[in-house]
Write an enzyme that holds these catalytic residues in place. Structure first.
Site, PDB file in Angstrom:
ATOM      1  N   GLN A 110       0.862  -1.341  -0.033  1.00  0.00           N
ATOM      2  CA  GLN A 110       0.014  -0.004   0.204  1.00  0.00           C
ATOM      3  C   GLN A 110       0.960   1.108  -0.058  1.00  0.00           C
ATOM      4  O   GLN A 110       1.615   1.456   0.896  1.00  0.00           O
ATOM      5  CB  GLN A 110      -0.746  -0.129   1.212  1.00  0.00           C
ATOM      6  CG  GLN A 110      -1.971   1.011   1.373  1.00  0.00           C
ATOM      7  CD  GLN A 110      -2.716   1.093   2.624  1.00  0.00           C
ATOM      8  OE1 GLN A 110      -2.030   0.284   3.851  1.00  0.00           O
ATOM      9  NE2 GLN A 110      -3.547   1.548   2.685  1.00  0.00           N
ATOM     10  N   SER A 113       1.231   6.440   2.579  1.00  0.00           N
ATOM     11  CA  SER A 113       2.091   7.375   3.421  1.00  0.00           C
ATOM     12  C   SER A 113       3.300   8.003   2.742  1.00  0.00           C
ATOM     13  O   SER A 113       3.860   7.492   1.850  1.00  0.00           O
ATOM     14  CB  SER A 113       2.335   6.568   4.797  1.00  0.00           C
ATOM     15  OG  SER A 113       1.381   6.021   5.355  1.00  0.00           O
ATOM     16  N   SER A 145       4.784  -1.630   4.328  1.00  0.00           N
ATOM     17  CA  SER A 145       4.772  -2.900   4.819  1.00  0.00           C
ATOM     18  C   SER A 145       4.993  -3.724   3.414  1.00  0.00           C
ATOM     19  O   SER A 145       4.066  -3.515   2.455  1.00  0.00           O
ATOM     20  CB  SER A 145       3.758  -3.220   5.574  1.00  0.00           C
ATOM     21  OG  SER A 145       3.575  -2.369   6.682  1.00  0.00           O
ATOM     22  N   GLU A 228      -9.243  -1.570   5.959  1.00  0.00           N
ATOM     23  CA  GLU A 228      -7.922  -1.436   6.490  1.00  0.00           C
ATOM     24  C   GLU A 228      -8.098  -1.648   8.263  1.00  0.00           C
ATOM     25  O   GLU A 228      -7.492  -2.593   8.864  1.00  0.00           O
ATOM     26  CB  GLU A 228      -6.940  -0.399   6.235  1.00  0.00           C
ATOM     27  CG  GLU A 228      -5.474  -0.494   6.816  1.00  0.00           C
ATOM     28  CD  GLU A 228      -4.794   0.453   6.405  1.00  0.00           C
ATOM     29  OE1 GLU A 228      -5.216   1.479   5.753  1.00  0.00           O
ATOM     30  OE2 GLU A 228      -3.266   0.425   6.728  1.00  0.00           O
ATOM     31  N   GLU A 361      -4.758   8.662  17.961  1.00  0.00           N
ATOM     32  CA  GLU A 361      -5.368  10.021  18.025  1.00  0.00           C
ATOM     33  C   GLU A 361      -6.364  10.164  16.824  1.00  0.00           C
ATOM     34  O   GLU A 361      -7.528  10.768  16.996  1.00  0.00           O
ATOM     35  CB  GLU A 361      -4.324  11.013  17.916  1.00  0.00           C
ATOM     36  CG  GLU A 361      -3.501  11.017  19.103  1.00  0.00           C
ATOM     37  CD  GLU A 361      -2.453   9.922  19.162  1.00  0.00           C
ATOM     38  OE1 GLU A 361      -2.144   9.123  18.186  1.00  0.00           O
ATOM     39  OE2 GLU A 361      -1.520   9.736  20.184  1.00  0.00           O
TER      40      GLU A 361
HETATM   41  C1  FAD Z   1       4.127  -0.928  11.481  1.00  0.00           C
HETATM   42  C2  FAD Z   1       3.828  -0.080  10.480  1.00  0.00           C
HETATM   43  C3  FAD Z   1       3.284  -0.351   9.037  1.00  0.00           C
HETATM   44  C4  FAD Z   1       3.129   0.534   8.120  1.00  0.00           C
HETATM   45  N1  FAD Z   1       2.624   0.068   6.940  1.00  0.00           N
HETATM   46  C5  FAD Z   1       2.088   1.097   6.220  1.00  0.00           C
HETATM   47  C6  FAD Z   1       1.845   0.731   4.717  1.00  0.00           C
HETATM   48  O1  FAD Z   1       2.114  -0.669   4.420  1.00  0.00           O
HETATM   49  N2  FAD Z   1       1.374   1.304   3.971  1.00  0.00           N
HETATM   50  C7  FAD Z   1       1.253   2.959   4.055  1.00  0.00           C
HETATM   51  O2  FAD Z   1       0.948   3.776   3.225  1.00  0.00           O
HETATM   52  N3  FAD Z   1       1.446   3.619   5.200  1.00  0.00           N
HETATM   53  C8  FAD Z   1       2.072   2.523   6.577  1.00  0.00           C
HETATM   54  N4  FAD Z   1       2.258   2.796   7.710  1.00  0.00           N
HETATM   55  C9  FAD Z   1       2.149   4.350   7.890  1.00  0.00           C
HETATM   56  C10 FAD Z   1       0.959   4.791   9.047  1.00  0.00           C
HETATM   57  O3  FAD Z   1      -0.094   4.861   8.335  1.00  0.00           O
HETATM   58  C11 FAD Z   1       1.482   6.025   9.464  1.00  0.00           C
HETATM   59  O4  FAD Z   1       2.566   5.988  10.160  1.00  0.00           O
HETATM   60  C12 FAD Z   1       0.418   6.988  10.312  1.00  0.00           C
HETATM   61  O5  FAD Z   1      -0.685   7.308   9.631  1.00  0.00           O
HETATM   62  C13 FAD Z   1       0.780   8.023  10.932  1.00  0.00           C
HETATM   63  O6  FAD Z   1       1.424   9.015  10.058  1.00  0.00           O
HETATM   64  P1  FAD Z   1       2.869   9.865  10.416  1.00  0.00           P
HETATM   65  O7  FAD Z   1       3.523   8.462  10.733  1.00  0.00           O
HETATM   66  O8  FAD Z   1       3.238  10.770   9.340  1.00  0.00           O
HETATM   67  O9  FAD Z   1       2.622  10.280  11.830  1.00  0.00           O
HETATM   68  P2  FAD Z   1       1.783  12.110  11.886  1.00  0.00           P
HETATM   69  O10 FAD Z   1       0.798  12.098  10.862  1.00  0.00           O
HETATM   70  O11 FAD Z   1       3.140  13.079  11.730  1.00  0.00           O
HETATM   71  O12 FAD Z   1       1.472  12.103  13.420  1.00  0.00           O
HETATM   72  C14 FAD Z   1       2.397  12.135  14.397  1.00  0.00           C
HETATM   73  C15 FAD Z   1       1.439  12.337  15.553  1.00  0.00           C
HETATM   74  O13 FAD Z   1       0.690  13.584  15.928  1.00  0.00           O
HETATM   75  C16 FAD Z   1      -0.520  13.055  16.079  1.00  0.00           C
HETATM   76  N5  FAD Z   1      -1.567  13.651  15.308  1.00  0.00           N
HETATM   77  C17 FAD Z   1      -1.394  14.219  13.711  1.00  0.00           C
HETATM   78  N6  FAD Z   1      -2.701  14.912  13.154  1.00  0.00           N
HETATM   79  C18 FAD Z   1      -3.380  14.828  14.381  1.00  0.00           C
HETATM   80  C19 FAD Z   1      -4.892  15.347  14.622  1.00  0.00           C
HETATM   81  N7  FAD Z   1      -5.344  16.172  13.642  1.00  0.00           N
HETATM   82  N8  FAD Z   1      -5.187  15.397  15.786  1.00  0.00           N
HETATM   83  C20 FAD Z   1      -4.748  14.716  16.700  1.00  0.00           C
HETATM   84  N9  FAD Z   1      -3.415  14.153  16.713  1.00  0.00           N
HETATM   85  C21 FAD Z   1      -2.826  14.111  15.497  1.00  0.00           C
HETATM   86  C22 FAD Z   1      -0.592  11.567  15.316  1.00  0.00           C
HETATM   87  O14 FAD Z   1      -1.689  10.965  16.002  1.00  0.00           O
HETATM   88  C23 FAD Z   1       0.753  10.952  15.976  1.00  0.00           C
HETATM   89  O15 FAD Z   1       0.661  10.626  17.336  1.00  0.00           O
HETATM   90  C24 FAD Z   1       2.747   2.104   8.514  1.00  0.00           C
HETATM   91  C25 FAD Z   1       3.322   2.444   9.985  1.00  0.00           C
HETATM   92  C26 FAD Z   1       3.368   1.603  10.866  1.00  0.00           C
HETATM   93  C27 FAD Z   1       4.048   1.941  12.248  1.00  0.00           C
END
Ligand code: FAD
Length: 391
Positions: A110, A113, A145, A228, A361
């Protein structure tokens, strides 16, 4: 319908004795018999039957010793790509992709991100520009992933930077073997590299690999994201299935580790796990009559909370032994195996559960706004052209 399904299972087993049939041949025959996803249309692995009857088919085949399609290895295909293809794919796309997806011959990943677009996924910057009879794609994805084993990817990319962020996105199927797709491992807290960075440089995607209309990618992605959450948090479980079973087993087998305080915590977590399991049963009944709604967010949230609480409890229960770690060698696993490893692995890996598939969150925001109807978060950039957003 139930009788017909039983008869079909009987015929499949008679024609393809699991003991003497090649695994892949069996899985292909099962798909062709309409017993892969019974609620999918005939010819696409199903029979147009009620979704709830899948459990009956699965149980009968399992009892007969039939091979499964290794759902954990192909979870993204089954959980996210398949329901999206079913809803938005053309007939040709469904015919091409669904069978090898279900049998596991083709693994999916997928590509959603990005470094600047996680929770705020609609801010994504990967560009898709029309070129010839298709598109040229450039950008970077992250946390992908199983990209290292994937044949295909579901991909969202920006096709119109002049429109507000949610409206200029288009959804594609990307061939991971095409020139310009580069997959680099990203090592995690566990020491493993289960996910990757993916760089897309001048990748050519034919227009026949577009899912849904140009500019309608956000709407298509909602189907993927809702599925998902259910795929991660809404799996059918027997009582004491999953992490609670592992911790309860340690408790039963090691009386010398018990304290009153840990007992209280285990009982509370056990009850929470049982409540979550039964809520999941209810969610699956709702699913039998339609697409998953925002309720799936609650299941995913509960799954993450429980996994972290239980894995923490297990480490505390085991004391020093719980801190030992089996192996820090960098591995590139094909599946996440929570139960087959040590407590230390479970503890570290569970940290990702509250991030992957939407952070806790964000899921709370979804529940607050779409289930409880509470006032929405202020969104000042909703109507601004994407190219004018500060980045
Ligand atoms: C093990 C693992 C596997 C993954 N696999 C995939 C995959 O296969 N494909 C893919 O596309 N993605 C994948 N992801 C990505 C995952 O979907 C993102 O990490 C996730 O959506 C969070 O985005 P970010 O890491 O950019 O954090 P950010 O969006 O930068 O968030 C950082 C923190 O701020 C908080 N925050 C942000 N905005 C708000 C808001 N409006 N209100 C309250 N809190 C907020 C978040 O909740 C978090 O705690 C994976 C992640 C992990 C850990």
């Amino acid at each position: 319908m139930e009788a017909e399904l039983r008869e079909r299972v009987r015929r499949l087993l008679a024609d393809h004795d699991p003991a003497g049939t090649d695994r892949l041949d069996f899985l292909r025959a099962r798909f062709d018999a309409g017993l892969a996803w019974v609620h999918f249309p005939p010819g696409l692995g199903g029979l147009g039957a009620p979704r709830a009857l899948q459990a009956l088919v699965d149980a009968e085949l399992e009892a007969a010793g039939a091979p499964d399609n290794d759902p954990r290895r192909i979870g993204i295909g089954l959980g996210m790509a398949a329901p999206t293809l079913l809803r938005y794919g053309t007939e040709e796309q469904k015919q091409r992709f669904l069978r090898p997806l279900w049998t596991g011959e083709e693994v999916w990943c997928q590509l959603f991100s990005e470094p600047g677009a996680g929770s705020d996924l609609a801010a994504l910057a990967t560009r898709a520009v029309p070129e010839g009879d298709g598109w040229r794609v450039d950008g970077q994805k992250v946390w992908t992933s199983t990209a290292h084993t994937a044949r295909w990817a579901i991909l969202i990319a920006r096709t119109d930077p002049d429109l507000p962020k949610h409206r200029g996105i288009t959804y594609f199927v990307c061939d991971m073997t095409d020139p310009g797709v580069e997959v680099r491992p990203l090592r995690q807290l566990t020491g493993e590299a289960e996910f990757n960075e993916v760089f897309l440089t001048g990748v050519r995607i034919p227009d026949t690999h577009r899912l849904g209309g140009v500019g309608e990618g956000w709407q298509v992605a909602q189907t993927t994201l809702n599925n998902e959450r259910v795929a991660i948090g809404g799996q059918a479980m027997p009582r004491e299935g999953g992490m609670v079973g592992v911790v309860a087993a340690t408790w039963r087998e090691r009386p010398e580790l018990r304290t009153h305080e840990l007992h209280q915590r285990l009982l509370k977590a056990w009850v929470d796990a049982e409540v979550a399991r039964l809520a999941g049963e209810r969610l699956r009944q709702q699913l039998a009559v339609g697409q998953p709604g925002p309720e799936g967010a609650a299941m995913k949230l509960a799954f993450a909370r429980l996994a972290q609480e239980l894995s923490g409890l297990e480490v505390e229960l085991l004391g020093e032994e719980g801190l030992a770690y089996d192996d820090w060698t960098m591995r590139r696993p094909e599946t996440v195996d929570f139960n087959g490893r040590q407590a230390g692995y479970r503890y570290l890996r569970a940290k990702g559960n509250s991030i992957e598939g939407g952070t806790s969150e964000i899921l709370r925001n979804i529940i607050a706004e779409r289930v409880l109807g509470l006032p929405a978060e202020p969104r000042t950039d909703k109507d601004m052209p994407w190219k004018e957003l500060p980045r």
